[in-house]
Design an enzyme around this catalytic site. Structure first.
Site, mmCIF file in Angstrom:
data_model
loop_
_atom_site.group_PDB
_atom_site.id
_atom_site.type_symbol
_atom_site.label_atom_id
_atom_site.label_comp_id
_atom_site.label_asym_id
_atom_site.label_seq_id
_atom_site.Cartn_x
_atom_site.Cartn_y
_atom_site.Cartn_z
ATOM 1 N N CYS A 113 0.815 -1.223 -0.003
ATOM 2 C CA CYS A 113 0.202 -0.102 -0.021
ATOM 3 C C CYS A 113 0.776 1.165 0.046
ATOM 4 C CB CYS A 113 -0.915 -0.028 1.106
ATOM 5 S SG CYS A 113 -1.690 -1.578 1.308
ATOM 6 N N HIS A 258 -3.501 6.986 3.761
ATOM 7 C CA HIS A 258 -3.840 5.588 2.996
ATOM 8 C C HIS A 258 -5.450 5.251 3.591
ATOM 9 C CE1 HIS A 258 -3.991 1.613 1.655
ATOM 10 N NE2 HIS A 258 -3.606 1.053 2.569
ATOM 11 N N ASN A 288 -9.944 -0.222 0.629
ATOM 12 C CA ASN A 288 -8.590 -0.295 0.463
ATOM 13 C C ASN A 288 -8.197 -0.694 -0.947
ATOM 14 O OD1 ASN A 288 -5.768 -0.503 0.836
ATOM 15 N ND2 ASN A 288 -5.916 -1.786 2.758
HETATM 16 N N1 ACO Z 1 -18.262 -9.460 9.380
HETATM 17 C C1 ACO Z 1 -18.811 -9.687 10.471
HETATM 18 N N2 ACO Z 1 -18.074 -10.270 11.676
HETATM 19 C C2 ACO Z 1 -16.638 -9.852 11.556
HETATM 20 C C3 ACO Z 1 -16.026 -9.832 10.036
HETATM 21 C C4 ACO Z 1 -17.057 -9.451 9.144
HETATM 22 N N3 ACO Z 1 -16.310 -9.262 7.911
HETATM 23 N N4 ACO Z 1 -14.716 -9.902 10.338
HETATM 24 C C5 ACO Z 1 -14.387 -10.330 11.528
HETATM 25 N N5 ACO Z 1 -15.390 -10.384 12.085
HETATM 26 C C6 ACO Z 1 -15.826 -10.675 13.601
HETATM 27 C C7 ACO Z 1 -14.715 -11.535 14.095
HETATM 28 O O1 ACO Z 1 -14.737 -12.871 13.870
HETATM 29 C C8 ACO Z 1 -14.826 -11.264 15.541
HETATM 30 O O2 ACO Z 1 -15.594 -12.073 16.215
HETATM 31 P P1 ACO Z 1 -15.586 -12.856 17.668
HETATM 32 O O3 ACO Z 1 -15.380 -11.735 18.682
HETATM 33 O O4 ACO Z 1 -16.647 -13.626 17.926
HETATM 34 O O5 ACO Z 1 -14.336 -13.717 17.563
HETATM 35 C C9 ACO Z 1 -15.041 -9.749 15.600
HETATM 36 O O6 ACO Z 1 -15.783 -9.633 14.405
HETATM 37 C C10 ACO Z 1 -13.961 -9.038 16.021
HETATM 38 O O7 ACO Z 1 -13.141 -9.285 15.111
HETATM 39 P P2 ACO Z 1 -11.691 -8.331 15.084
HETATM 40 O O8 ACO Z 1 -10.861 -8.874 14.053
HETATM 41 O O9 ACO Z 1 -11.351 -8.293 16.549
HETATM 42 O O10 ACO Z 1 -12.333 -6.892 14.552
HETATM 43 P P3 ACO Z 1 -11.678 -5.271 14.523
HETATM 44 O O11 ACO Z 1 -12.324 -4.521 15.337
HETATM 45 O O12 ACO Z 1 -10.062 -5.609 14.829
HETATM 46 O O13 ACO Z 1 -11.679 -5.218 13.090
HETATM 47 C C11 ACO Z 1 -10.604 -5.230 10.947
HETATM 48 C C12 ACO Z 1 -11.100 -6.023 11.919
HETATM 49 C C13 ACO Z 1 -11.501 -4.205 10.370
HETATM 50 C C14 ACO Z 1 -9.765 -6.033 9.972
HETATM 51 C C15 ACO Z 1 -9.390 -4.141 11.681
HETATM 52 O O14 ACO Z 1 -8.649 -5.026 12.553
HETATM 53 C C16 ACO Z 1 -8.531 -3.578 10.653
HETATM 54 O O15 ACO Z 1 -9.037 -2.747 9.809
HETATM 55 N N6 ACO Z 1 -7.365 -3.883 10.566
HETATM 56 C C17 ACO Z 1 -6.331 -3.096 9.906
HETATM 57 C C18 ACO Z 1 -6.362 -3.801 8.345
HETATM 58 C C19 ACO Z 1 -5.918 -2.931 7.397
HETATM 59 O O16 ACO Z 1 -6.259 -1.765 7.337
HETATM 60 N N7 ACO Z 1 -5.105 -3.591 6.672
HETATM 61 C C20 ACO Z 1 -4.647 -3.033 5.576
HETATM 62 C C21 ACO Z 1 -3.517 -2.040 5.809
HETATM 63 S S1 ACO Z 1 -2.197 -2.497 5.036
HETATM 64 C C22 ACO Z 1 -2.756 -2.649 3.402
HETATM 65 O O17 ACO Z 1 -3.453 -1.848 3.174
HETATM 66 C C23 ACO Z 1 -2.199 -3.863 2.804
#
Ligand code: ACO
Length: 331
Positions: A113, A258, A288
């Site tokens: 990214c 980003h 993204n």
């Molecule tokens: N829909 C519904 N529920 C979901 C989903 C979904 N799509 N995805 C995960 N969940 C659930 C999980 O299973 C978990 O359930 P549980 O509590 O029963 O175990 C719950 O939601 C919470 O999951 P987390 O992973 O803790 O959720 P979080 O609040 O951290 O959000 C996310 C996840 C959106 C991926 C976040 O961590 C994030 O944005 N991380 C950065 C990702 C990113 O931006 N990456 C790219 C940057 S670098 C690049 O661009 C290549």
């Protein structure tokens, strides 16, 4: 002037196909409310058959027109992508053929990214080597080609698109809107690489004839860990570039971060004490788009009149590797 480099012709292109959160609900266990509240994303554009070079071609054509140049005026092509049409030929060679350009250097860079910001620094260096450099920098990604649509933790986050610009040592003049690249700071830390990977098909994870691809062919990510590093790293590199240039966040007219997740952007803004109105956000429309995210946001901001002559813009990115970086541009 030392390190003189201007950026002009900002443009972006996204494929026509739109995948809404409601559409995703039909084939992955997720829902619109979860996606919007955790990421800010409402829809993403998907290529549906178009390739990295197809999207890049469209963005590049407009970037060239807006910078008052013909394809034949370009001296170098740099493509930032982790989803090229093929490993060989590289994306830049495919794009040059589509643009009808021959005989100039054409290279790809992969900094996930952060690829566009890395590309700006590379272009800045090339401008110093030759005063006549006119570099087409295009970031283009068909991220959905490397998304496992059975994995709800990644499939809701990404979209496809391309952003392009031209970088020159001299100001383009002729009334063409341009920004002066005041500075670029780049960082990377390979020890964090395993937190965000696309491994399958690489020489360390070769594909075997006749076998289907495994999970590792697609984006795999430790979302929570990536989130923390993204906020911290973009904050640090932004503060470093401000300090290096003896300015503060108050001196910045527009922040273009980003576009990965609205919560990452909000956390970054809070840590840097930047007001909401100074931050450009379009993650809700495009998701993204990896390397294309920052140039799409730059061109979108410019088209929406959010960037005016004299203003100072800070662009900051973070991606797999991990890589991250920031650039200061005076318009
Ligand atoms: N829909 C519904 N529920 C979901 C989903 C979904 N799509 N995805 C995960 N969940 C659930 C999980 O299973 C978990 O359930 P549980 O509590 O029963 O175990 C719950 O939601 C919470 O999951 P987390 O992973 O803790 O959720 P979080 O609040 O951290 O959000 C996310 C996840 C959106 C991926 C976040 O961590 C994030 O944005 N991380 C950065 C990702 C990113 O931006 N990456 C790219 C940057 S670098 C690049 O661009 C290549």
């Amino acid at each position: 002037m030392k390190n003189s480099c201007y950026i002009a012709g900002f443009s972006y292109f996204v494929p026509e196909g739109v995948l809404t959160n409601r559409d995703l609900e039909r084939f992955v266990d997720t829902n619109d409310e979860w996606i919007v509240s955790r990421t800010g994303i409402r829809q993403r554009h998907v290529a549906g058959g178009q390739t990295c070079s197809d999207l890049a071609y469209e963005a590049s054509r407009t970037a060239l027109q807006r910078s008052g140049l013909e394809p034949g005026d370009i001296t170098h092509i740099i493509t930032a992508t982790f989803t090229p049409d093929a490993y060989v030929p590289n994306a830049a060679c495919v794009i040059m053929e589509k643009l009808g350009i021959r005989g100039i250097p054409a290279m790809d860079i992969n900094a996930a990214c952060t690829g566009f910001v890395y590309g700006i620094e590379l272009a800045r260096g090339l401008c110093q080597l030759s005063s006549g450099s006119r570099i087409l920098l295009v970031a283009s990604e068909v991220v959905t080609s490397r998304i496992n649509f059975k994995d709800r933790s990644t499939s809701v986050l990404f979209g496809d698109g391309a952003g392009a610009c031209v970088l020159t040592r001299e100001s383009p003049g002729g009334g063409i809107p341009a920004g002066y690249i005041e500075d670029v700071l780049l960082r990377a830390d390979g020890s964090l690489g395993p937190l965000l990977t696309v491994k399958g098909g690489g020489s360390g994870y070769p594909l075997v004839l006749g076998e289907t691809v495994g999970d590792d062919f697609f984006v795999q990510m430790e979302g929570r860990e990536v989130f923390k590093h993204a906020v911290r790293s973009m904050r640090d590199v932004s503060m470093d570039i401000l300090k290096k240039n003896n300015i503060t966040a108050d001196d910045i007219d527009l922040f273009i971060p980003h576009q990965a997740n609205i919560r990452i952007i909000e956390a970054l803004a809070k840590l840097m004490h930047v007001k909401e109105e100074k931050i450009f956000v379009n993650v809700h429309e495009y998701g993204n788009t990896s390397a294309a995210s920052v140039p799409i946001a730059l061109a979108d901001a410019w088209e929406k009149g959010r960037i005016r002559p004299g203003q100072l813009v800070l662009m900051v990115a973070f991606g797999g590797g991990f890589t991250w970086g920031a650039t200061l541009i005076r318009f």
